[in-house]
Design a protein around this motif. Structure first.
Motif, PDB file in Angstrom:
ATOM      1  N   UNK A  95       0.815  -1.222   0.033  1.00  0.00           N
ATOM      2  CA  UNK A  95       0.243   0.002  -0.098  1.00  0.00           C
ATOM      3  C   UNK A  95       1.009   1.223   0.032  1.00  0.00           C
ATOM      4  N   UNK A  96       0.602   1.974  -1.069  1.00  0.00           N
ATOM      5  CA  UNK A  96       1.581   3.197  -1.334  1.00  0.00           C
ATOM      6  C   UNK A  96       1.562   4.229   0.050  1.00  0.00           C
ATOM      7  N   UNK A  97       2.667   4.371   0.664  1.00  0.00           N
ATOM      8  CA  UNK A  97       2.981   5.165   1.952  1.00  0.00           C
ATOM      9  C   UNK A  97       2.861   4.490   3.188  1.00  0.00           C
ATOM     10  N   UNK A  98       2.007   3.378   3.134  1.00  0.00           N
ATOM     11  CA  UNK A  98       1.731   2.617   4.350  1.00  0.00           C
ATOM     12  C   UNK A  98       2.759   1.687   4.730  1.00  0.00           C
ATOM     13  N   UNK A  99       3.268   1.689   6.002  1.00  0.00           N
ATOM     14  CA  UNK A  99       3.931   0.657   6.672  1.00  0.00           C
ATOM     15  C   UNK A  99       2.967  -0.581   7.060  1.00  0.00           C
ATOM     16  N   UNK A 100       3.577  -1.920   7.269  1.00  0.00           N
ATOM     17  CA  UNK A 100       3.040  -2.810   7.930  1.00  0.00           C
ATOM     18  C   UNK A 100       1.836  -2.531   8.904  1.00  0.00           C
ATOM     19  N   UNK A 101       2.396  -1.693  10.032  1.00  0.00           N
ATOM     20  CA  UNK A 101       1.562  -1.234  10.887  1.00  0.00           C
ATOM     21  C   UNK A 101       0.407  -0.488  10.627  1.00  0.00           C
TER      22      UNK A 101
END
Length: 198
Positions: free
Chosen positions: A33-39
């Motif tokens: 997901x663009x710009x999203x980290x795993x958390x």
């Protein structure tokens, strides 16, 4: 499977089991997901555990009716929660029973499978969703000819390397079922592959 809802629970439990045994810094690794980290991905999918329908409506109004704004805001806030809380929420029966408005159990399964792949593919880990669940979502996306996520499949032939499924004609795009689901969901794979938007 006639009722896909049990697959939803299995997918979220599998993701929880994976992250519970992963290194702490895994939570801060990039996802698909663009710009999203795993958390952020975990915070996003567990939002139904933290928000009642009334609270969701209030948050949506505050976001001006823009779900993307709401989603990013809630993912940012939720990502700050302790990892143990997020793991508990992944295992919550509330999450396992949740269905998106108008999407039903099939929509809940797509949400669970796609976002679990956002994590596992990015981390180069085995898929946590049951194989049948991944194939079911792949069938949904291909039957919609890519329209759900605005993908242009004109002149594209998709070939799954882990099943005998084939779709379309033209330039061949091969991958396991999970990778094809990610591509049809508008993601860019770690190897740089993506499908064009319509």
């Amino acid at each position: 499977m006639t009722d896909p809802q049990p697959w939803v629970a299995l997918t979220y439990r599998g993701l929880a089991d994976l992250l519970a045994t992963a290194a702490v810094d895994t939570w801060d690794a990039p996802s698909l997901c663009e710009t999203w980290l795993v958390r952020h991905v975990v915070a996003h999918v567990t939002m139904p555990v933290r928000l009642t329908p009334v609270e969701f409506a209030t948050e949506m109004a505050a976001a001006g009716g823009d779900f993307t704004v709401l989603s990013n805001s809630m993912a940012t806030r939720g990502a700050a929660l302790p990892r143990t809380d997020l793991l508990d929420q992944l295992r919550s029966p509330t999450l396992h029973a949740w269905q998106p408005p108008g999407g039903g159990a099939a929509g809940a399964l797509s949400h669970a499978v796609i976002h679990s792949l956002d994590v596992t593919i990015a981390l180069d880990r085995p898929t946590v969703a049951p194989a049948g669940a991944v194939r079911s979502v792949l069938d949904t996306l291909t039957n919609a000819s890519g329209a759900i996520f605005g993908i242009d499949l004109a002149g594209v032939r998709l070939e799954a390397t882990d099943t005998d499924r084939r779709w379309g004609s033209g330039e061949v795009v091969r991958g396991d079922s999970g990778s094809l689901v990610a591509l049809l969901s508008g993601r860019t794979l770690p190897d740089g592959r993506s499908l064009p938007r319509g």
